[in-house]
Motif scaffolding. Structure first.
Motif, short mmCIF file in Angstrom:
data_model
loop_
_atom_site.label_atom_id
_atom_site.label_comp_id
_atom_site.label_asym_id
_atom_site.label_seq_id
_atom_site.Cartn_x
_atom_site.Cartn_y
_atom_site.Cartn_z
N LYS A 34 31.04 32.32 12.98
CA LYS A 34 29.76 31.68 12.72
C LYS A 34 29.03 31.51 14.05
CE LYS A 34 31.74 29.13 8.86
NZ LYS A 34 32.19 27.82 8.41
N GLN A 36 26.35 30.15 15.03
CA GLN A 36 25.84 28.82 15.35
C GLN A 36 26.95 27.85 15.75
OE1 GLN A 36 26.09 30.15 12.35
NE2 GLN A 36 26.44 28.61 10.77
N THR A 38 29.40 28.58 18.04
CA THR A 38 30.03 29.08 19.26
C THR A 38 30.50 27.96 20.17
OG1 THR A 38 28.73 31.10 19.16
CG2 THR A 38 29.70 30.56 21.28
N HIS A 86 28.18 18.45 13.56
CA HIS A 86 28.18 19.33 12.41
C HIS A 86 28.58 18.58 11.14
CE1 HIS A 86 27.77 22.44 15.39
NE2 HIS A 86 28.83 21.95 15.99
#
Length: 110
Positions: A34, A36, A38, A86
């Motif tokens: 993914k 986004q 990283t 997140h």
């Protein structure tokens, strides 16, 4: 056999570090691929390695465990801060494990 059966010095810190290492590994796998995520993956990788090393230092009764615990606490706090950004179950689990590890490591380093 479980952790209570082992004669390990600094058992509570070694346990918190082992749990953190596993949570970081799961989060790293979950976020893999993914774009986004990283930065999350990098922080998880760092915390996974630091907590594994710290668990070994504590379990082995190393005289340098305090220095390792201080470094691990800092690395785990950075991972928790990133994971908390997140809205994702695995990231929240990782953040919680990292915070618990950091707290235990700070206690051991004192």
């Amino acid at each position: 056999m479980n952790i209570e059966d082992l004669n390990i010095s600094h058992k509570s810190c070694a346990t918190a570090c082992a749990i953190c290492m596993l949570a970081c590994a799961k989060c790293l796998d979950h976020c893999a691929g993914k774009v986004q995520m990283t930065e999350c993956m990098k922080r998880c990788r760092d915390a996974m390695m630091a907590s594994a090393d710290c668990a070994r230092f504590c379990a082995g009764g190393s005289r340098m465990h305090s220095a390792m615990c201080r470094a691990c606490a800092e690395i785990c706090e950075a991972c928790a801060a990133e994971c908390e950004k997140h809205d994702d179950y695995q990231c929240r689990q990782c953040a919680d494990a990292c915070r618990a590890c950091a707290e235990e490591c700070r206690r051991m380093a004192a």
